[in-house]
Write a protein that holds these residues in place. Structure first.
Motif, PDB file in Angstrom:
ATOM      1  N   VAL A 248      19.578  87.999  48.192  1.00  0.00           N
ATOM      2  CA  VAL A 248      19.570  87.873  49.469  1.00  0.00           C
ATOM      3  C   VAL A 248      19.175  89.261  50.198  1.00  0.00           C
ATOM      4  O   VAL A 248      18.518  89.774  50.360  1.00  0.00           O
ATOM      5  N   GLU A 249      20.798  90.202  49.335  1.00  0.00           N
ATOM      6  CA  GLU A 249      20.537  91.627  49.469  1.00  0.00           C
ATOM      7  C   GLU A 249      18.939  92.367  48.824  1.00  0.00           C
ATOM      8  O   GLU A 249      18.183  93.307  49.693  1.00  0.00           O
ATOM      9  N   ALA A 250      18.596  91.558  48.148  1.00  0.00           N
ATOM     10  CA  ALA A 250      16.927  92.290  47.489  1.00  0.00           C
ATOM     11  C   ALA A 250      16.130  91.581  48.260  1.00  0.00           C
ATOM     12  O   ALA A 250      14.836  92.292  48.167  1.00  0.00           O
ATOM     13  N   GLY A 251      15.899  91.158  49.037  1.00  0.00           N
ATOM     14  CA  GLY A 251      15.417  90.492  50.151  1.00  0.00           C
ATOM     15  C   GLY A 251      15.119  89.288  50.085  1.00  0.00           C
ATOM     16  O   GLY A 251      13.694  88.893  50.996  1.00  0.00           O
ATOM     17  N   ALA A 252      15.148  88.149  48.818  1.00  0.00           N
ATOM     18  CA  ALA A 252      14.485  86.647  49.030  1.00  0.00           C
ATOM     19  C   ALA A 252      15.172  85.709  50.443  1.00  0.00           C
ATOM     20  O   ALA A 252      15.905  86.801  51.122  1.00  0.00           O
ATOM     21  N   ASP A 253      13.924  85.644  50.510  1.00  0.00           N
ATOM     22  CA  ASP A 253      13.852  85.018  51.628  1.00  0.00           C
ATOM     23  C   ASP A 253      14.126  83.490  52.187  1.00  0.00           C
ATOM     24  O   ASP A 253      14.956  82.968  53.196  1.00  0.00           O
ATOM     25  N   ILE A 254      13.843  82.365  51.045  1.00  0.00           N
ATOM     26  CA  ILE A 254      14.691  81.595  51.257  1.00  0.00           C
ATOM     27  C   ILE A 254      15.204  81.133  49.714  1.00  0.00           C
ATOM     28  O   ILE A 254      15.789  81.489  48.627  1.00  0.00           O
ATOM     29  N   ILE A 255      16.723  80.897  50.243  1.00  0.00           N
ATOM     30  CA  ILE A 255      17.672  80.524  48.987  1.00  0.00           C
ATOM     31  C   ILE A 255      17.643  79.031  48.736  1.00  0.00           C
ATOM     32  O   ILE A 255      17.759  78.238  49.725  1.00  0.00           O
ATOM     33  N   ALA A 256      16.595  78.058  47.745  1.00  0.00           N
ATOM     34  CA  ALA A 256      16.226  77.464  47.691  1.00  0.00           C
ATOM     35  C   ALA A 256      17.104  76.215  46.830  1.00  0.00           C
ATOM     36  O   ALA A 256      16.299  74.778  46.740  1.00  0.00           O
ATOM     37  N   HIS A 257      18.516  76.665  46.278  1.00  0.00           N
ATOM     38  CA  HIS A 257      19.637  75.471  46.591  1.00  0.00           C
ATOM     39  C   HIS A 257      21.200  75.517  46.956  1.00  0.00           C
ATOM     40  O   HIS A 257      21.351  76.977  47.069  1.00  0.00           O
ATOM     41  N   GLY A 258      21.453  74.869  47.198  1.00  0.00           N
ATOM     42  CA  GLY A 258      22.469  75.326  47.650  1.00  0.00           C
ATOM     43  C   GLY A 258      23.850  75.884  46.499  1.00  0.00           C
ATOM     44  O   GLY A 258      23.398  75.393  45.301  1.00  0.00           O
ATOM     45  N   VAL A 259      24.429  76.906  47.541  1.00  0.00           N
ATOM     46  CA  VAL A 259      25.677  77.899  46.574  1.00  0.00           C
ATOM     47  C   VAL A 259      26.802  76.588  46.331  1.00  0.00           C
ATOM     48  O   VAL A 259      26.903  75.893  46.812  1.00  0.00           O
ATOM     49  N   ARG A 260      27.317  76.321  44.453  1.00  0.00           N
ATOM     50  CA  ARG A 260      27.553  75.213  44.392  1.00  0.00           C
ATOM     51  C   ARG A 260      29.270  75.784  43.192  1.00  0.00           C
ATOM     52  O   ARG A 260      29.993  74.887  42.851  1.00  0.00           O
ATOM     53  N   ASP A 261      28.991  77.592  42.991  1.00  0.00           N
ATOM     54  CA  ASP A 261      30.362  77.535  42.254  1.00  0.00           C
ATOM     55  C   ASP A 261      31.544  77.534  43.080  1.00  0.00           C
ATOM     56  O   ASP A 261      32.928  77.207  42.619  1.00  0.00           O
ATOM     57  N   GLN A 262      31.524  78.186  44.178  1.00  0.00           N
ATOM     58  CA  GLN A 262      32.456  78.311  44.995  1.00  0.00           C
ATOM     59  C   GLN A 262      32.252  78.502  46.851  1.00  0.00           C
ATOM     60  O   GLN A 262      31.136  78.738  47.315  1.00  0.00           O
ATOM     61  N   PRO A 263      33.365  78.663  47.354  1.00  0.00           N
ATOM     62  CA  PRO A 263      33.012  78.087  48.853  1.00  0.00           C
ATOM     63  C   PRO A 263      32.378  79.569  49.137  1.00  0.00           C
ATOM     64  O   PRO A 263      32.816  81.067  48.700  1.00  0.00           O
ATOM     65  N   VAL A 264      31.152  79.673  49.988  1.00  0.00           N
ATOM     66  CA  VAL A 264      30.919  80.939  50.556  1.00  0.00           C
ATOM     67  C   VAL A 264      31.155  81.590  51.481  1.00  0.00           C
ATOM     68  O   VAL A 264      32.278  80.981  52.350  1.00  0.00           O
ATOM     69  N   ASP A 265      31.123  83.042  51.509  1.00  0.00           N
ATOM     70  CA  ASP A 265      32.556  83.518  52.216  1.00  0.00           C
ATOM     71  C   ASP A 265      31.346  84.826  53.583  1.00  0.00           C
ATOM     72  O   ASP A 265      30.126  84.164  53.333  1.00  0.00           O
TER      73      ASP A 265
END
Length: 452
Positions: A248-265
Motif C-alpha cells: 500500500v505504501e508503494a501504491g498498490a490500489d487493492i489488497i486482494a486477500h485479507g491479512v491473516r498472520d496478525q491483527p491489523v494495526d
C-alpha cells in the motif's frame, strides 16, 4: 460470426422482449439502504426502467407481471476476486484453460446469482481477451467477465509452478525492473482491466513450512509505477501484514486477500485510508481448505451439489480424503488464519476502509464457483457484519471497486442483473441459498436453479 453481430443479436433479443414488472417483492437495492417491502421493479430493454412501491410504477402496455410475494430481489452478486480456467474436476492444470471449461464456470456462477466475475490473473491471452469481450456483449450464457490477463509473480515463487501447472503464457516472472515494466505494458496493450502481483511465500501459517521466494520490492514498485503510468490499478496478493503495508505504501490500489498472520494495526488502517486502497478479505479461501472434510452431510444439500463435478463429489465422499485433510497441518493453520481474517475484516469495515467482495473461487478445486460466494456472505456475517452490510459489500461496493457504474445497485438505468430468493436475507443471510429466479440483463436465465 463476429462479436459485433453476436452482441447485436443478444441486444436485439433483449430489446424485442416485452417489458416485465417484478411486483410485490421485498427490495434490497445494494446501496446499504433498508429493505423496502411490497416493491415493484420494471425491466425494459435489459435495464431497470423504474423502481417504486407496488402500484405506483407506471407500466407500458404489454408488460408481463411476475408476482414475487414472499420473495426478495437483490442485485446480482459481483466477485472482485475469482479465477477461471484453472480447475476441472479435482485438477489444476494449464490444459484446463479452454473455452468450454471457462464458459461452464461462468454459467455456474450465474446459476448461483453471481452475475459479474473478475478473474484476477493466471489467464491466457488471447482466449481470455476474446471471452471477456463476448461476455461484455452478452454473446454467451453466464456471468460477465473482467480481470487481469496474466499477472506478475516472482521467479520460482508464487504462484508455485508445481501446484498450479501453469503454462508459460499464464504468468510473467520478471527478474529486472525493465522486464517488469515490459510485462505491464504487454498486459495493458492486451486490454487488461487491472494488473496483479503476487507477494507471498505460500507458507500459509504452517509451522516449519519452507515457502517460496518472495518478490523483490524493486520489482513490484516498478510494476506499480508502470501500471499507474498506463492508467491501470494494481491488485496485490498478500498473506502477511508487513507485505500489505509495504505494498500500500508503494501504491498498490487493492489488497486482494485479507491479512491473516496478525491483527491489523492503526498504522495499516491509516495507510489504507490515506491511500484510498480497497481491501478484499477472501474469507472462504482458508475455510475451503478444510470445510468439506468437516461436513460430508453437505453432499445432500442442493446448494452445494449443484456446483460439484462428479470427481469432486467423489473426493468429498471419501473418508480417507477427509481424514487426511483434517490431520494436515494446513487445516489447523487455515482455521487460525480464518479467525484472524474475520477479525481484521470487521476492524477495517468499522474503520471505514473500502471493502470489496471476493473469494478466490476457481483457484483450487475446493473453492467452488458460486458456492464460495454464498459461503463468503455467511462468513462475513459470522465476522460481525450485519446481513445488509455483507450484501452491500457483495453488490454496490463490489461494483464500485471495479469502477462499474452500470450494475451492483437496483436503480433506474442500471442493468437488470437481479437475484430473487425466498425469505428475508436482511435478517437471515442463509436466505441467499433459496434461489427462485436469476435475471441477467433483463432475461430470466434457464435453470437449473440452486435450491427451491
Amino acid at each position: 460470426m463476429s462479436l459485433a453481430v453476436c452482441g447485436g443479436l443478444y441486444s436485439g433479443a433483449a430489446m424485442a422482449a416485452a417489458p416485465v414488472l417484478l411486483d410485490h417483492a421485498t427490495l434490497i437495492d445494494g446501496t446499504g439502504a433498508a429493505a423496502q417491502s411490497d416493491s415493484a421493479i420494471l425491466i425494459q430493454d435489459g435495464r431497470i426502467a423504474a423502481v417504486g412501491h407496488s402500484g405506483a410504477v407506471v407500466v407500458p402496455g404489454g408488460t408481463k407481471t411476475v408476482d414475487l410475494s414472499g420473495m426478495t430481489v437483490l442485485p446480482g452478486l459481483i466477485s472482485d476476486h475469482s479465477h477461471t480456467g484453472l480447475v476441472k474436476g479435482t485438477k489444476v492444470d494449464a490444459s484446463n484453460y479452454t473455452r468450454a471449461n471457462i464458459l461452464a464456470a461462468l454459467k455456474q456462477y450465474e446459476r448461483y446469482g453471481v452475475l459479474t466475475v473478475t478473474s484476477l490473473g493466471l489467464n491466457n491471452s488471447p482466449l481470455f481477451d476474446q471471452l471477456r469481450q463476448e461476455q461484455h456483449a452478452g454473446s454467451n450464457p453466464g456471468a460477465d467477465l473482467f480481470g487481469v490477463d496474466q499477472g506478475i509473480g516472482a521467479p520460482d515463487g508464487v504462484p508455485p509452478q508445481g501446484m498450479f501447472h501453469l503454462g508459460p503464457d499464464q504468468i510473467y516472472r520478471p527478474t529486472t525492473e525493465a522486464e517488469a515494466r515490459a510485462a505491464v505494458d504487454c498486459m495493458v496493450d492486451e486490454g487488461t482491466d487491472l494488473v496483479k502481483v503476487w507477494v507471498d511465500t505460500f507458507r500459509n501459517g504452517v509451522p516449519g513450512a519452507k515457502g517460496f521466494p518472495k518478490m523483490d520490492p524493486a520489482i513490484y514498485r516498478a510494476v506499480i509505477a508502470e501500471a499507474h503510468a498506463r492508467g491501470k490499478r494494481v491488485a496485490a496478493h498478500i498473506h502477511d501484514l508487513s507485505d500489505a503495508k509495504a505494498l500500500v505504501e508503494a501504491g498498490a490500489d487493492i489488497i486482494a486477500h485479507g491479512v491473516r498472520d496478525q491483527p491489523v494495526d492503526t498504522d495499516f488502517i491509516m495507510l489504507m485510508e490515506q491511500k484510498g486502497a480497497w481491501y478484499i478479505a477472501t474469507l472462504d479461501l482458508d475455510e475451503a481448505n478444510y470445510i468439506f472434510a468437516l461436513h460430508p452431510e453437505w453432499l445432500d444439500d442442493p446448494v452445494l451439489s449443484t456446483g460439484l463435478s462428479p470427481e469432486l463429489r467423489a473426493q468429498f465422499a471419501d473418508p480417507a480424503w477427509r481424514a487426511k485433510v483434517l490431520a494436515a497441518p494446513l487445516t489447523a493453520a487455515s482455521k487460525a488464519a480464518l479467525a484472524i481474517n474475520e477479525h481484521n475484516l470487521l476492524t477495517l469495515y468499522r474503520a471505514g476502509i473500502r471493502i470489496g467482495f471476493g473469494t478466490d473461487s476457481g483457484a483450487s478445486p475446493t473453492r467452488i464457483p458460486g458456492f464460495a460466494e454464498h459461503r463468503e456472505l455467511k462468513l462475513m456475517v459470522e465476522a460481525g457484519l450485519t446481513p445488509m452490510q455483507a450484501l452491500a459489500v457483495a453488490t454496490g461496493n463490489a461494483a464500485a471497486l471495479m469502477h462499474l457504474s452500470d450494475r451492483g445497485v437496483i436503480l433506474p438505468g442500471r442493468l437488470a442483473d437481479l437475484f430473487v430468493v425466498s425469505g428475508d436475507p436482511a435478517t437471515d443471510i442463509t436466505a441467499v441459498d433459496r434461489i427462485e429466479q436469476v435475471w441477467h440483463r433483463g432475461v430470466k436465465t434457464d435453470g437449473p436453479l440452486v435450491a427451491r
